[in-house]
Motif scaffolding. Sequence first.
Motif, PDB file in Angstrom:
ATOM      1  N   THR A 126       0.829  -1.203   0.000  1.00 47.42           N
ATOM      2  CA  THR A 126       0.000   0.000   0.000  1.00 47.42           C
ATOM      3  C   THR A 126       0.864   1.255   0.000  1.00 47.42           C
ATOM      4  OG1 THR A 126      -1.873  -1.085   1.087  1.00 47.42           O
ATOM      5  CG2 THR A 126      -1.712   1.306   1.330  1.00 47.42           C
ATOM      6  N   ALA A 127       1.906   1.259   0.827  1.00 45.77           N
ATOM      7  CA  ALA A 127       2.794   2.425   0.917  1.00 45.77           C
ATOM      8  C   ALA A 127       3.424   2.733  -0.432  1.00 45.77           C
ATOM      9  CB  ALA A 127       3.876   2.171   1.961  1.00 45.77           C
ATOM     10  N   LEU A 128       3.838   1.698  -1.163  1.00 45.67           N
ATOM     11  CA  LEU A 128       4.489   1.914  -2.446  1.00 45.67           C
ATOM     12  C   LEU A 128       3.528   2.527  -3.462  1.00 45.67           C
ATOM     13  CD1 LEU A 128       6.978   1.637  -4.222  1.00 45.67           C
ATOM     14  CD2 LEU A 128       6.261  -0.714  -4.738  1.00 45.67           C
ATOM     15  N   VAL A 129       2.307   2.034  -3.525  1.00 44.09           N
ATOM     16  CA  VAL A 129       1.326   2.584  -4.461  1.00 44.09           C
ATOM     17  C   VAL A 129       1.023   4.041  -4.114  1.00 44.09           C
ATOM     18  CG1 VAL A 129      -1.064   2.430  -5.257  1.00 44.09           C
ATOM     19  CG2 VAL A 129       0.303   0.358  -5.044  1.00 44.09           C
ATOM     20  N   LEU A 130       0.828   4.334  -2.825  1.00 47.08           N
ATOM     21  CA  LEU A 130       0.531   5.706  -2.422  1.00 47.08           C
ATOM     22  C   LEU A 130       1.701   6.638  -2.736  1.00 47.08           C
ATOM     23  CD1 LEU A 130      -1.320   5.161   0.989  1.00 47.08           C
ATOM     24  CD2 LEU A 130      -2.319   5.769  -1.230  1.00 47.08           C
ATOM     25  N   GLN A 131       2.928   6.163  -2.562  1.00 46.37           N
ATOM     26  CA  GLN A 131       4.094   6.981  -2.893  1.00 46.37           C
ATOM     27  C   GLN A 131       4.122   7.304  -4.382  1.00 46.37           C
ATOM     28  OE1 GLN A 131       7.377   4.623  -1.482  1.00 46.37           O
ATOM     29  NE2 GLN A 131       6.841   4.928   0.685  1.00 46.37           N
TER      30      GLN A 131
END
Length: 373
Positions: free
Chosen positions: A15-20
């Motif tokens: 999730t963190a990677l997509v949001l970044q």
Amino acid sequence: MTPTTPPRPPYEPATALVLQRLEAAGGLPPLNSATLPARRLPVAQRRAAFLTAHPEVRLREETLTREDGTAMPLTVVLPPDDEVQPGAPLLLSIHGGGRVMGCRFDDLAAPANWARCFGGIVVAPEYRLAPEHPAPAAGEDCLAALTWAAAHAADYGADPERIVVVGPSGGGGLAACLALAARDRGGPRALGYLLDYPMLDDRTGLPGPDGTVQPPSARQFPDDGLWPAQWNDWAWEQILPGRRGGSEVSEYEAAGRAVDQLGALAGLPPVFLSVAGAETFRDEVVAFAAALWRDGGDCELHVWPGATHAMEYVSATWLRDGLEAARLSWLTRLLEPEDPRLNLSRVMGEGTFPTITVAAPGGGAGGELNDEQ
């Protein structure tokens, strides 16, 4: 994320990677009066996109006339052959969008798939949006849609006693308001309510008595994720202009208000609730589930760690799979309940509780079931 963001649960790595990547690409513009028109995609465009993704379904367009004489479109999603099995369920789909954007073809893919699994149909209303139509307009439209669905279910071969109301985000919040309004105003009683990360409480993001923004989840996610507290604040101001946070706001406009009063959530059909552990709505959804249990309700709650709002659009792996499995499990138990005697037979056969592996006086042999057991 601002430097003043307090400690909070982290996003899980995927999730963190997509949001970044979204943030870096400018894919999450602010939600406000200037950006709202561009976010409201034409209904015809959304209809075409839905049909492109789901060419196997058939659509029927209906019109509901409101009490003031205006018309509300409804779309009925039918199986490919238009044949609905007797006793088929009807899913009333209430789209998301924070009650300020979206249309009846948004968020329709999931209920269309569920309807196909259970041999049923979907009804999706085009409820009115704020700020042009502040509360209680959308809630009144949803109650009218539920009443229409119950009255016309049999016209499409569905069972009016087997209506399940489904909705994510703003649609989930409206569905919760609908459950209360239908109970209190003599509306049709749905079989159950499936609410994904619902928008329940207008007070989320407002300062508490000590001046601190409440609840903690609103402080933790002020401006990141798929529905940050800043967006939520703006949307509620459009829904309840000049009234947000005030004592005159009712639970039919913001269902989270029912949490405050003992017994206010009693007598509702079974409710499914999902929410992300790393989103603005986390605390209000957990509080709503606790109040449902407090008032004797049947509620299933799933909190997904590290996820953001609308998690299945961000995580294509375990979060999406887990959420869908939980939904289908709940729907199956609601729509196709298993005879409880089958479980009793299994438990007796496993010998877990020796006291019930021996037949009671006058009953059948141990491990066997008859109609009296």
